[in-house]
Design a protein around this motif. Structure first.
Motif, mmCIF file in Angstrom:
data_model
loop_
_atom_site.group_PDB
_atom_site.id
_atom_site.type_symbol
_atom_site.label_atom_id
_atom_site.label_comp_id
_atom_site.label_asym_id
_atom_site.label_seq_id
_atom_site.Cartn_x
_atom_site.Cartn_y
_atom_site.Cartn_z
ATOM 1 N N ASP A 1 37.059 49.361 35.577
ATOM 2 C CA ASP A 1 35.913 48.523 35.915
ATOM 3 C C ASP A 1 36.055 47.161 35.251
ATOM 4 O OD1 ASP A 1 32.362 49.279 36.094
ATOM 5 O OD2 ASP A 1 33.457 47.475 36.585
ATOM 6 N N VAL A 2 35.939 46.077 36.051
ATOM 7 C CA VAL A 2 36.032 44.744 35.469
ATOM 8 C C VAL A 2 34.648 44.156 35.174
ATOM 9 C CG1 VAL A 2 38.313 44.171 36.370
ATOM 10 C CG2 VAL A 2 36.280 43.704 37.768
ATOM 11 N N HIS A 3 33.609 44.969 35.281
ATOM 12 C CA HIS A 3 32.247 44.513 34.961
ATOM 13 C C HIS A 3 31.634 45.378 33.856
ATOM 14 C CE1 HIS A 3 31.772 42.953 39.408
ATOM 15 N NE2 HIS A 3 32.671 42.274 38.714
ATOM 16 N N PRO A 4 32.298 45.480 32.713
ATOM 17 C CA PRO A 4 31.826 46.453 31.716
ATOM 18 C C PRO A 4 30.525 46.062 31.013
ATOM 19 C CG PRO A 4 33.634 45.183 30.817
ATOM 20 C CD PRO A 4 33.504 44.778 32.254
ATOM 21 N N TYR B 1 33.000 43.219 49.776
ATOM 22 C CA TYR B 1 34.316 43.718 49.355
ATOM 23 C C TYR B 1 34.275 44.032 47.856
ATOM 24 C CZ TYR B 1 39.434 44.129 49.315
ATOM 25 O OH TYR B 1 40.727 44.605 49.203
ATOM 26 N N HIS B 2 33.962 43.000 47.076
ATOM 27 C CA HIS B 2 33.828 43.147 45.628
ATOM 28 C C HIS B 2 32.327 43.095 45.322
ATOM 29 C CE1 HIS B 2 35.227 42.670 41.462
ATOM 30 N NE2 HIS B 2 34.329 41.725 41.302
ATOM 31 N N ASN B 3 31.943 43.648 44.197
ATOM 32 C CA ASN B 3 30.521 43.630 43.835
ATOM 33 C C ASN B 3 30.151 42.270 43.236
ATOM 34 O OD1 ASN B 3 27.944 44.148 42.995
ATOM 35 N ND2 ASN B 3 28.469 45.825 41.605
ATOM 36 N N PRO C 1 38.031 34.793 40.136
ATOM 37 C CA PRO C 1 37.840 34.381 38.739
ATOM 38 C C PRO C 1 38.203 35.455 37.723
ATOM 39 C CG PRO C 1 35.720 34.837 39.776
ATOM 40 C CD PRO C 1 36.765 34.925 40.863
ATOM 41 N N HIS C 2 38.360 36.704 38.199
ATOM 42 C CA HIS C 2 38.821 37.747 37.277
ATOM 43 C C HIS C 2 40.302 37.583 36.952
ATOM 44 C CE1 HIS C 2 35.289 40.333 37.242
ATOM 45 N NE2 HIS C 2 35.211 40.249 38.552
ATOM 46 N N PHE C 3 41.040 37.021 37.901
ATOM 47 C CA PHE C 3 42.502 36.980 37.769
ATOM 48 C C PHE C 3 43.023 35.574 38.063
ATOM 49 C CE2 PHE C 3 41.139 41.152 39.371
ATOM 50 C CZ PHE C 3 41.534 41.952 38.309
ATOM 51 N N PRO D 1 29.032 39.988 36.251
ATOM 52 C CA PRO D 1 29.264 38.604 35.821
ATOM 53 C C PRO D 1 29.149 37.561 36.942
ATOM 54 C CG PRO D 1 31.369 39.685 36.147
ATOM 55 C CD PRO D 1 30.305 40.701 36.507
ATOM 56 N N HIS D 2 28.791 37.977 38.159
ATOM 57 C CA HIS D 2 28.718 37.020 39.281
ATOM 58 C C HIS D 2 27.290 36.492 39.441
ATOM 59 C CE1 HIS D 2 32.817 38.212 40.468
ATOM 60 N NE2 HIS D 2 32.436 39.424 40.088
ATOM 61 N N TYR D 3 26.658 36.226 38.313
ATOM 62 C CA TYR D 3 25.214 35.966 38.275
ATOM 63 C C TYR D 3 24.802 34.578 38.771
ATOM 64 C CZ TYR D 3 26.777 33.793 33.928
ATOM 65 O OH TYR D 3 27.448 33.026 33.013
HETATM 66 ZN ZN LIG Z 1 33.684 40.885 39.598
#
Ligand SMILES: [Zn+2]
Length: 315
Positions: free
Chosen positions: A140-143, A211-213, A67-69, A147-149
């Motif tokens: 960082d893509v979580h500034p 892998y990703h946070n 969802p980031h890209f 966002p994966h809440y």
């Molecule tokens: Zn993320």
């Protein structure tokens, strides 16, 4: 036989009835449905739960995409142009692809700050909120916090309530319906949560690497301990030095599970697993990650079945 029926006038009457039946519902009835577009499938699934038959819902991103890209396509513009409501995850998850689409849609209703723009993060418990200065210099893509809440059922409940209130605001005539839909969802979710909590209970405190946070809310809810990530920082691909550190950490901590989102290359996770005696588990961060997971409940059913099986196999 047919000729006889036709002669008696039965067949023409039947045909006439069938034609009437096949005619779509009057425009006024379909126009009362709220046309909702969401950035991701999880927001679509939650909207569908509370919107029932009074909404049409479509997600821009597919459940198997990062969802980031997301690659912006012209067809997305068409969806957005006709939307009454746009529901986004927010916290800059979609910053790489959604803002230009919103602007170019030319739809005043869904512009940021308009009544038909809903940032679902305002309803949820957000983890990892930054305390210092926010900078994207490190990639960082979580500034603004993680966002994966949506991967905590308690947040699912909060988001669904927020969406139902927004739907009621847009269509006050159906507000009792949306409230009832939310209460029904809440009841089913509470029952499912009891089952999920019981299934995960034996594994509370177990260590995993992702892998990703993407899993802090899931881990908090179900008591897992995420000790590291294959990515050195969210959005930054693995580096040899970080991978070596991670292997050392997993060995020291006796961590055997590497949870990987379906859109990442398995080369590094597989090599880490080989060197730690660990196991790679491709879990789903979103509804629609595989065809059979079509709603919010099935997402947790699927992931919890996978994760508990992996824990059993690596006792
Ligand atoms: Zn993320």
């Amino acid at each position: 036989m047919n000729r006889m029926l036709a002669k008696n006038g039965v067949l023409p009457a039947l045909v006439f009835a069938l034609v009437l039946w096949a005619v779509p519902a009057p425009l006024s009835a379909s126009a009362t449905k709220i046309n909702v577009v969401t950035s991701t499938t999880d927001m679509a699934a939650l909207t569908q739960e509370v919107g029932g038959d009074r909404v049409t819902v479509e997600s821009i991103a597919k459940g198997y995409q990062d969802p980031h890209f997301v690659e912006a396509k012209p067809s997305f513009l068409l969806k957005l142009r006709h939307a009454d409501l746009l529901v986004v995850v927010g916290l800059q998850l979609e910053i790489g692809w959604l803002p230009p689409l919103i602007t170019q849609s030319g739809n005043a209703k869904i512009q940021v700050g308009a009544n038909g723009y809903l940032d679902a993060s305002q309803f949820a418990e957000i983890l990892e909120k930054p305390t210092g200065e926010v900078t994207r210099a490190m990639g960082d893509v979580h500034p603004l916090g993680n966002p994966h809440y949506w991967l905590d059922p308690d947040n699912g409940r909060r988001i669904a309530r927020g969406i139902s209130q927004k739907l009621a605001e847009l269509d006050p005539g159906d507000s009792a319906y949306f409230q009832q839909q939310f209460q029904d969802f809440d009841k089913r979710l509470s029952a499912a949560e009891q089952k999920w909590d019981a299934e995960m209970k034996p594994y509370r405190g177990r260590k995993v690497v992702t892998y990703h946070n993407s899993l802090p809310n899931f881990a908090k809810h179900f008591g897992l301990n995420v000790i590291g990530y294959v990515e050195p920082r969210p959005g930054i691909p693995p580096t040899p030095s970080h991978t070596i550190e991670l292997i050392g950490l997993m060995k020291r901590e006796n961590c055997k599970i590497i949870l990987v989102e379906p859109y990442f290359d398995l080369k590094t996770p597989n090599s880490i697993a080989a060197q730690t005696g660990g196991k790679v588990v491709v879990y789903l961060p979103s509804v629609g990650g595989v065809n059979e997971v079509t709603n919010y409940f099935q997402l947790f059913d699927y992931d919890i079945a996978l994760i508990t099986k992996a824990f059993q196999e690596t006792q």
